[in-house]
Design a protein around this motif. Structure first.
Motif, PDB file in Angstrom:
ATOM      1  N   SER A   2       0.793  -1.238   0.000  1.00 52.74           N
ATOM      2  CA  SER A   2       0.000   0.000   0.000  1.00 52.74           C
ATOM      3  C   SER A   2       0.823   1.286   0.000  1.00 52.74           C
ATOM      4  CB  SER A   2      -0.977   0.037   1.192  1.00 52.74           C
ATOM      5  OG  SER A   2      -1.986  -0.884   0.968  1.00 52.74           O
TER       6      SER A   2
ATOM      7  N   LYS B  74       2.456   1.777  -5.074  1.00 58.75           N
ATOM      8  CA  LYS B  74       3.211   1.283  -6.229  1.00 58.75           C
ATOM      9  C   LYS B  74       2.346   1.126  -7.475  1.00 58.75           C
ATOM     10  CE  LYS B  74       4.369  -2.488  -4.167  1.00 58.75           C
ATOM     11  NZ  LYS B  74       3.621  -2.246  -2.919  1.00 58.75           N
ATOM     12  N   SER B  75       1.246   0.374  -7.334  1.00 61.06           N
ATOM     13  CA  SER B  75       0.467   0.086  -8.547  1.00 61.06           C
ATOM     14  C   SER B  75      -0.247   1.341  -9.063  1.00 61.06           C
ATOM     15  CB  SER B  75      -0.516  -1.070  -8.335  1.00 61.06           C
ATOM     16  OG  SER B  75      -1.318  -0.827  -7.242  1.00 61.06           O
ATOM     17  N   THR B  76      -0.706   2.189  -8.145  1.00 58.97           N
ATOM     18  CA  THR B  76      -1.359   3.437  -8.563  1.00 58.97           C
ATOM     19  C   THR B  76      -0.392   4.270  -9.413  1.00 58.97           C
ATOM     20  OG1 THR B  76      -2.641   3.434  -6.519  1.00 58.97           O
ATOM     21  CG2 THR B  76      -2.507   5.536  -7.698  1.00 58.97           C
TER      22      THR B  76
ATOM     23  N   GLU C 283      -9.771   2.435   0.810  1.00 55.16           N
ATOM     24  CA  GLU C 283     -10.092   1.525  -0.295  1.00 55.16           C
ATOM     25  C   GLU C 283     -11.147   0.523   0.140  1.00 55.16           C
ATOM     26  OE1 GLU C 283      -5.873   1.057  -2.750  1.00 55.16           O
ATOM     27  OE2 GLU C 283      -6.481  -0.465  -1.327  1.00 55.16           O
TER      28      GLU C 283
ATOM     29  N   MET D 188       2.792  12.939   0.369  1.00 57.99           N
ATOM     30  CA  MET D 188       2.705  13.372  -1.039  1.00 57.99           C
ATOM     31  C   MET D 188       1.388  12.912  -1.651  1.00 57.99           C
ATOM     32  SD  MET D 188       6.552  12.372  -2.298  1.00 57.99           S
ATOM     33  CE  MET D 188       6.644  13.152  -3.918  1.00 57.99           C
TER      34      MET D 188
HETATM   35  O1  CDP Z   1       0.447  -1.160  -5.035  1.00 55.41           O
HETATM   36  P1  CDP Z   1       0.487  -0.745  -3.605  1.00 55.41           P
HETATM   37  O2  CDP Z   1      -0.011  -1.789  -2.681  1.00 55.41           O
HETATM   38  O3  CDP Z   1       1.832  -0.218  -3.187  1.00 55.41           O
HETATM   39  O4  CDP Z   1      -0.471   0.471  -3.418  1.00 55.41           O
HETATM   40  P2  CDP Z   1      -1.827   0.791  -4.221  1.00 55.41           P
HETATM   41  O5  CDP Z   1      -2.593  -0.442  -4.473  1.00 55.41           O
HETATM   42  O6  CDP Z   1      -1.447   1.644  -5.381  1.00 55.41           O
HETATM   43  O7  CDP Z   1      -2.685   1.567  -3.178  1.00 55.41           O
HETATM   44  C1  CDP Z   1      -2.348   2.798  -2.676  1.00 55.41           C
HETATM   45  C2  CDP Z   1      -3.590   3.550  -2.251  1.00 55.41           C
HETATM   46  O8  CDP Z   1      -3.143   4.787  -1.716  1.00 55.41           O
HETATM   47  C3  CDP Z   1      -4.524   3.894  -3.397  1.00 55.41           C
HETATM   48  O9  CDP Z   1      -5.854   3.883  -2.899  1.00 55.41           O
HETATM   49  C4  CDP Z   1      -4.146   5.308  -3.785  1.00 55.41           C
HETATM   50  O10 CDP Z   1      -5.232   6.061  -4.253  1.00 55.41           O
HETATM   51  C5  CDP Z   1      -3.636   5.878  -2.466  1.00 55.41           C
HETATM   52  N1  CDP Z   1      -2.534   6.871  -2.559  1.00 55.41           N
HETATM   53  C6  CDP Z   1      -1.386   6.626  -3.280  1.00 55.41           C
HETATM   54  O11 CDP Z   1      -1.291   5.578  -3.926  1.00 55.41           O
HETATM   55  N2  CDP Z   1      -0.343   7.519  -3.323  1.00 55.41           N
HETATM   56  C7  CDP Z   1      -0.423   8.674  -2.653  1.00 55.41           C
HETATM   57  N3  CDP Z   1       0.588   9.517  -2.699  1.00 55.41           N
HETATM   58  C8  CDP Z   1      -1.574   8.946  -1.918  1.00 55.41           C
HETATM   59  C9  CDP Z   1      -2.611   7.999  -1.872  1.00 55.41           C
END
Ligand code: CDP
Ligand code: CDP
Length: 219
Positions: free
Chosen positions: A10, A13-15, A156, A202
């Motif tokens: 979380s 990374k994927s976002t 989420e 950020m």
């Molecule tokens: O892939 P990973 O598990 O690293 O993270 P993700 O699935 O992309 O989830 C990150 C969550 O944090 C998503 O809901 C994004 O909207 C949120 N977020 C982010 O990715 N980056 C930020 N700087 C702030 C919020």
């Protein structure tokens, strides 16, 4: 060009990887989805998450496919789209056991390298910069505090109608980080030549801008 984005659960990374891939028109590969799909395969077939031979047999007798879509990546298991199913709590809380299996990693790393062979790619995971694509031109190690990451997962979950207490999410994330960082094979670790980015304070756009700046400096 190869762009590797690694980091703990979380961190975003994927976002970030999806947005960078979309902007640059690169292929996107979510390697966590691969480990999650193997975990789902074990669950669906009542094979224990620690049953190495059982899991390898399943991997040999089932078809796992990854499709690039406009918004990222879809995962097909025996032709069925399981992109949502692999995000369940059950899979999330057991994937680290499956991903610690050496033979599972060998098979999936081979698939990941093949995908990156003849195309520009953004790949996210835990060991992309250290093991899968050690020669990637750009390596990002994306982190954020456990508290911030638990809050992101909480949000989420709420959107998906799931109400797990924040403290439980914090504990789950910390436990998964520990397992991923302490396993014997390809543990979660910053590659020596990766740029560490702390996204705790950020916005998504700020992280995308920073990564884009780093990518541009390598062009
Ligand atoms: O892939 P990973 O598990 O690293 O993270 P993700 O699935 O992309 O989830 C990150 C969550 O944090 C998503 O809901 C994004 O909207 C949120 N977020 C982010 O990715 N980056 C930020 N700087 C702030 C919020
Ligand atoms: O999105 P989130 O950060 O929750 O996790 P993910 O990227 O979907 O990865 C799920 C799990 O797969 C991780 O907790 C690791 O156990 C494993 N994984 C791995 O071992 N190596 C990778 N390259 C990617 C994921």
């Amino acid at each position: 060009m190869q762009i590797a984005i690694d980091g703990p659960a979380s961190a975003g990374k994927s976002t970030i990887a999806k947005l960078i891939a979309k902007n640059l028109k690169f292929v996107y590969c979510d390697t966590g989805a691969m480990y999650r799909t193997v975990t789902l395969l074990a669950k669906n077939n009542n094979v224990g998450y620690g049953n190495v031979s059982g899991i390898l047999n399943l991997m040999n007798s089932h078809e796992i496919k990854f499709l690039n879509t406009e918004n990222g990546q879809d995962v097909l298991l025996d032709g069925k789209n399981v992109s949502d199913e692999i995000r369940s709590e059950e899979i999330t809380n057991n994937v680290s056991q499956v991903s610690a299996i050496k033979e599972v990693r060998e098979k999936l790393v081979e698939m990941q390298r093949n995908l990156a062979n003849d195309t520009d790619i953004v790949m996210d995971g835990r060991d992309i910069g250290t093991t899968v694509l050690p020669k990637a031109e750009v390596k990002i190690f994306l982190i954020a505090s456990v508290k911030v990451r638990a809050e992101r997962r909480y949000k989420e979950n709420v959107e998906r109608g799931i109400d797990t207490p924040l403290k439980t999410l914090e504990d789950e994330i910390a436990a998964r980080d520990y397992k991923d960082s302490h396993r014997e094979i390809s543990p979660l670790r910053k590659a020596d030549d990766a740029v560490e980015l702390d996204s705790s304070d950020m916005s998504i756009q700020e992280v995308v801008d920073k990564v884009t700046e780093i990518v541009n400096s390598h062009k």
